[in-house]
Scaffold this motif. Structure first.
Motif, PDB file in Angstrom:
ATOM      1  N   PHE A 310      30.268  38.331  41.248  1.00 56.57           N
ATOM      2  CA  PHE A 310      31.628  38.112  40.498  1.00 56.57           C
ATOM      3  C   PHE A 310      31.740  36.056  41.517  1.00 56.57           C
ATOM      4  O   PHE A 310      31.430  36.283  42.434  1.00 56.57           O
ATOM      5  N   GLU A 311      31.487  35.418  40.229  1.00 60.64           N
ATOM      6  CA  GLU A 311      32.136  34.642  41.161  1.00 60.64           C
ATOM      7  C   GLU A 311      33.509  34.092  40.996  1.00 60.64           C
ATOM      8  O   GLU A 311      33.979  33.611  39.647  1.00 60.64           O
ATOM      9  N   LEU A 312      34.368  33.548  41.852  1.00 57.24           N
ATOM     10  CA  LEU A 312      35.578  33.570  42.043  1.00 57.24           C
ATOM     11  C   LEU A 312      36.124  32.330  41.977  1.00 57.24           C
ATOM     12  O   LEU A 312      35.234  31.706  42.448  1.00 57.24           O
ATOM     13  N   PHE A 313      36.873  30.790  41.608  1.00 59.60           N
ATOM     14  CA  PHE A 313      37.269  29.539  41.570  1.00 59.60           C
ATOM     15  C   PHE A 313      38.236  29.495  41.932  1.00 59.60           C
ATOM     16  O   PHE A 313      39.084  30.072  41.173  1.00 59.60           O
ATOM     17  N   GLY A 314      38.885  28.979  42.756  1.00 55.33           N
ATOM     18  CA  GLY A 314      40.312  28.909  43.244  1.00 55.33           C
ATOM     19  C   GLY A 314      40.502  27.462  43.749  1.00 55.33           C
ATOM     20  O   GLY A 314      40.095  26.183  44.293  1.00 55.33           O
ATOM     21  N   ARG A 315      42.126  27.061  43.997  1.00 57.49           N
ATOM     22  CA  ARG A 315      42.635  26.591  44.565  1.00 57.49           C
ATOM     23  C   ARG A 315      43.633  26.292  45.671  1.00 57.49           C
ATOM     24  O   ARG A 315      44.279  27.367  45.551  1.00 57.49           O
ATOM     25  N   THR A 316      43.244  25.817  47.097  1.00 56.94           N
ATOM     26  CA  THR A 316      44.167  26.153  47.638  1.00 56.94           C
ATOM     27  C   THR A 316      45.696  24.394  46.945  1.00 56.94           C
ATOM     28  O   THR A 316      45.540  24.351  46.310  1.00 56.94           O
ATOM     29  N   GLY A 317      46.376  25.516  48.091  1.00 57.84           N
ATOM     30  CA  GLY A 317      47.762  24.398  47.988  1.00 57.84           C
ATOM     31  C   GLY A 317      47.382  23.193  48.162  1.00 57.84           C
ATOM     32  O   GLY A 317      48.544  22.617  47.544  1.00 57.84           O
ATOM     33  N   SER A 318      47.094  22.587  48.479  1.00 57.16           N
ATOM     34  CA  SER A 318      46.775  20.991  49.232  1.00 57.16           C
ATOM     35  C   SER A 318      45.827  20.519  47.530  1.00 57.16           C
ATOM     36  O   SER A 318      45.544  19.919  47.789  1.00 57.16           O
ATOM     37  N   GLY A 319      45.639  21.439  47.043  1.00 52.95           N
ATOM     38  CA  GLY A 319      45.053  21.205  45.864  1.00 52.95           C
ATOM     39  C   GLY A 319      42.957  21.128  46.354  1.00 52.95           C
ATOM     40  O   GLY A 319      42.257  20.672  44.940  1.00 52.95           O
ATOM     41  N   ARG A 320      42.770  21.626  47.252  1.00 54.43           N
ATOM     42  CA  ARG A 320      41.207  21.619  47.270  1.00 54.43           C
ATOM     43  C   ARG A 320      40.611  22.752  47.014  1.00 54.43           C
ATOM     44  O   ARG A 320      41.071  24.176  46.356  1.00 54.43           O
ATOM     45  N   ARG A 321      39.544  22.340  46.077  1.00 54.55           N
ATOM     46  CA  ARG A 321      38.722  23.614  45.152  1.00 54.55           C
ATOM     47  C   ARG A 321      37.747  24.147  46.063  1.00 54.55           C
ATOM     48  O   ARG A 321      36.906  24.161  46.725  1.00 54.55           O
ATOM     49  N   LEU A 322      37.735  26.119  45.920  1.00 47.12           N
ATOM     50  CA  LEU A 322      36.522  26.795  46.856  1.00 47.12           C
ATOM     51  C   LEU A 322      36.526  27.341  46.182  1.00 47.12           C
ATOM     52  O   LEU A 322      37.235  27.574  44.562  1.00 47.12           O
ATOM     53  N   VAL A 323      35.240  28.077  46.048  1.00 43.27           N
ATOM     54  CA  VAL A 323      35.326  29.410  45.313  1.00 43.27           C
ATOM     55  C   VAL A 323      34.779  30.464  46.701  1.00 43.27           C
ATOM     56  O   VAL A 323      33.859  30.682  47.135  1.00 43.27           O
ATOM     57  N   ALA A 324      34.591  31.814  45.858  1.00 43.33           N
ATOM     58  CA  ALA A 324      34.047  32.634  46.742  1.00 43.33           C
ATOM     59  C   ALA A 324      33.457  33.535  45.489  1.00 43.33           C
ATOM     60  O   ALA A 324      33.254  33.122  44.437  1.00 43.33           O
ATOM     61  N   GLN A 325      32.644  34.643  46.804  1.00 47.28           N
ATOM     62  CA  GLN A 325      31.783  35.061  45.481  1.00 47.28           C
ATOM     63  C   GLN A 325      31.192  36.692  46.042  1.00 47.28           C
ATOM     64  O   GLN A 325      31.431  37.097  47.268  1.00 47.28           O
ATOM     65  N   VAL A 326      32.041  37.789  45.129  1.00 47.14           N
ATOM     66  CA  VAL A 326      32.170  38.823  45.214  1.00 47.14           C
ATOM     67  C   VAL A 326      31.128  39.534  45.055  1.00 47.14           C
ATOM     68  O   VAL A 326      30.812  39.738  43.719  1.00 47.14           O
ATOM     69  N   PRO A 327      30.468  40.641  45.401  1.00 46.37           N
ATOM     70  CA  PRO A 327      29.657  41.522  44.874  1.00 46.37           C
ATOM     71  C   PRO A 327      30.218  42.394  43.649  1.00 46.37           C
ATOM     72  O   PRO A 327      31.557  42.829  43.872  1.00 46.37           O
ATOM     73  N   ALA A 328      29.554  42.101  42.335  1.00 48.94           N
ATOM     74  CA  ALA A 328      29.550  43.121  41.364  1.00 48.94           C
ATOM     75  C   ALA A 328      30.234  44.345  42.069  1.00 48.94           C
ATOM     76  O   ALA A 328      30.674  45.543  40.969  1.00 48.94           O
TER      77      ALA A 328
END
Lengths: 361, 298
Positions: A310-328
């Protein structure tokens, strides 16, 4: 390197653009390539990687600097007197010759007797999986087959160095991945040095013994694929190779302090100064592995299932975009999440790489 | 209306005008010429309506015994015309090939300018341009006057009214016809193939012979045919630059129709020229067809 087969010393080349601007395609390149090595020149278009390849093959004349191949100075030698052969990007197969004649060309030019020529062509075509195709014309072959003929034609005369100029870029994804492995195996069997040019970082990581990342006519980093991936020397290399989350901040008293408040101890932070922390997407966890693991609070924007993960796209409180990869395999953890909700992404500070950007310092 | 018949209608509308034109202005006159070539010449011009194979006989060796003996002069004129046409092809090729090579590698702006220059001669009359050559080549012309006054020669050189003058004029006239097909094939040439040849160890000469020449051969072949055929039958150039001394097929035929008033013999000569051209064209189609076949065989 004591046993270098290709040695470039302060190689420089500038082109003038149609607007009259000077572009440094090669800006003082020093490079040593070992015998039997598979090295990849990687970089965005216009970084000088093709110019570097053509300087080795002889189609680009250097403004200054020198090139040695196997101990002999090649700087002023024309392409047809250098012990290197090239697999061209568009294959450049001779359309008026069949597969056998295309493959035999280098041997014919070198004056190899006919009987030996036929035998060697047969052997090399078997090696690339085109046995018995001597009589076909290039236009009767598929893209993948043409690619193999180009390869066979370039290795039949046993060059000291084989140059490959983005040879896989015209193939579809599956074929490209199969060819990557085949090329690696072939290089191992032949014992010829391969210099491979690509802009595809995945390709570079898969095949190479070492990767040279180029930008602006300079080598940014030259190392094994793992080192380049895990410990890039600059934010450019970090963002060019693989997906990356870059947190800018500074080092102070052995701690990395991110501009958004993140803070953790880090071994590379013994001196003060600006720094960037690199966290690869697969280094984020949805649950803490150790009590001391720090975490980043994000708002989830999107959850994408790509098959193996899974690819998770998130945004921190300061507005920075981050991406995380979690095994299926951890789908139960992902199942509890939903887009728009809050999540905590844990990471291990030990696995974080801190880039002390020399330019910024 | 079914689609098939609609297509047939479209086809006849598209091809109709051209077919009609060719029928009226080409096929019918050609038929008249074929018939005429087998008729006897009338005593005061015109024709007599009886079968008479000796028009061809006069050329090939079975002349009408009632009239004359066989004279091989016509075969000699044939051979000379073939020779001059062949030399014209070779000379235009030698001029055009390197030039086309050079022009194809110029920046676009210069390329278009050069192509414009090549077509420029078509903007003025051929006759006028050939008379300029008379001015240049004649005993009191530009070249001779210059050389005489410079003391290089004592007497004017005999340049005009020679085979050389005819070939010079032919080359001058036919250069654009050779240049265009040769240029088209050289322009199309993929330079990366030449790079590949150099990369594989072939020097410049071998790369030219093995890669560049075979890949531009269709242009050379087409240019040669396009120049050879009109050069063989050309009568303007020999008439102006060959004077009365050098007879070529074109002049010979013209003389039969306009001066000797022997239409049947003129028709027979024209038929012979057409036969030679037909043989050449068939050979060309077979050669180029085999190339295409070899290139596209599945």
């Amino acid at each position: 390197m004591r046993d270098a087969i290709v040695r470039l010393t302060s190689a420089a080349k500038a082109f003038s653009t149609p607007e009259g601007r000077q572009v440094r395609a090669l800006d003082g390149i020093d490079l040593e390539i070992g015998r039997n090595e598979f090295i990849t020149l990687l970089g965005p278009s216009g970084c000088g990687k093709t110019t570097l390849l053509q300087a080795i093959s002889g189609f680009v004349e250097l403004d200054s600097g020198r090139i040695e191949i196997d101990g002999e100075v090649m700087t002023d030698r024309p392409p047809y007197r250098r012990p290197v052969n090239t697999v061209f990007q568009n294959y450049a197969l001779f359309p008026h010759m069949n597969v056998g004649d295309n493959t035999a060309y280098a041997l014919e030019v070198a004056g190899v007797p006919r009987a030996e020529r036929i035998e060697r062509v047969r052997a090399v075509l078997r090696l690339v999986g085109l046995e018995g195709m001597e009589g076909r014309l290039p236009r009767q072959l598929s893209g993948g087959q043409q690619q193999r003929v180009a390869l066979a034609r370039a290795i039949v005369a046993r060059p000291k160095v084989l140059l490959l100029d983005e040879p896989l870029s015209a193939l579809d994804k599956n074929l490209r991945e199969a060819m990557q492995l085949e090329l690696k195996t072939l290089q191992h069997e032949l014992g010829i040095t391969f210099i491979f040019v690509t802009h595809d970082q995945q390709e570079a990581l898969t095949m190479s013994d070492r990767v040279a990342v180029l930008a602006d006519g300079r080598i940014q980093q030259l190392d094994t694929p793992r080192t380049i991936y895990d410990q890039p020397v600059s934010t450019f290399v970090a963002s060019f190779i693989g997906a990356s989350n870059l947190l800018d901040g500074r080092c102070d008293g052995g701690n990395f302090i991110g501009s958004d408040g993140t803070a953790f101890r880090h071994r590379e932070c013994d001196s003060k100064g600006p720094a960037t922390a690199l966290i690869r997407p697969e280094q984020f966890f949805l649950a803490a592995r150790a009590a001391s693991d720090p975490a980043i609070e994000v708002t989830l924007e999107q959850i994408v299932f790509v098959g193996s993960s899974f690819e998770l796209f998130g945004r921190t409180g300061s507005g920075r975009r981050l991406v995380a990869q979690v095994p299926a395999g951890e789908r139960h953890a992902v199942g509890a999440l939903e887009a728009g909700g809050a999540a905590r992404w844990y990471y291990d500070p030990e696995s974080v790489h801190v880039i002390r950007d020399r330019k910024a310092a | 209306m079914s689609i098939a018949s609609q297509r047939r209608w479209q086809l006849s509308l598209l091809l109709g005008p051209a077919s009609l034109f060719l029928l009226v202005f080409f096929l019918i006159p050609l038929g008249i010429m074929v018939v005429t070539s087998f008729l006897a010449p009338g005593l005061y011009g015109g024709v007599e309506w009886s079968f008479y194979p000796h028009n061809f006989g006069r050329i090939l060796g079975f002349a009408d015994p009632a009239f004359e003996e066989f004279d091989p002069v016509y075969i000699a004129i044939f051979l000379r015309s073939l020779k001059i046409a062949a030399l014209t092809v070779v000379a235009t090729l030698l001029v055009c090939y390197p030039a086309a090579f050079h022009i194809s590698r110029l920046p676009d702006r210069w390329k278009n300018f050069c192509l414009f220059l090549i077509t420029l001669p078509f903007f003025s009359s051929l006759i006028v341009r050939l008379f300029v050559w008379v001015m240049i080549l004649r005993p009191t012309g530009l070249v001779n006057e210059t050389l005489l006054s410079a003391g290089v020669i004592a007497r004017p050189l005999e340049m005009i009214y020679t085979d050389g003058a005819i070939i010079l004029g032919m080359v001058y006239v036919f250069i654009p016809f050779m240049f265009m097909p040769v240029y088209a094939s050289i322009e199309k040439l993929d330079w990366r193939l030449v790079q590949a040849s150099l990369d594989l160890g072939a020097g410049p000469v071998r790369s030219f012979l093995r890669i560049i020449l075979p890949l531009t051969a269709p242009g050379i072949l087409a240019g040669s045919v396009i120049v050879f055929i009109p050069a063989l039958g050309n009568f303007v150039v020999p008439a102006i630059l060959g004077g009365a001394k050098v007879m070529m097929l074109g002049n010979l035929i013209e003389a039969q129709f306009l001066s000797a008033r022997n239409w049947p013999f003129g028709s027979a000569l024209a038929m012979m020229v057409m036969a030679v051209m037909l043989v050449l064209l068939v050979a060309y189609v077979i050669v180029s067809g085999r190339r295409n076949l070899a290139a596209s065989a599945a």
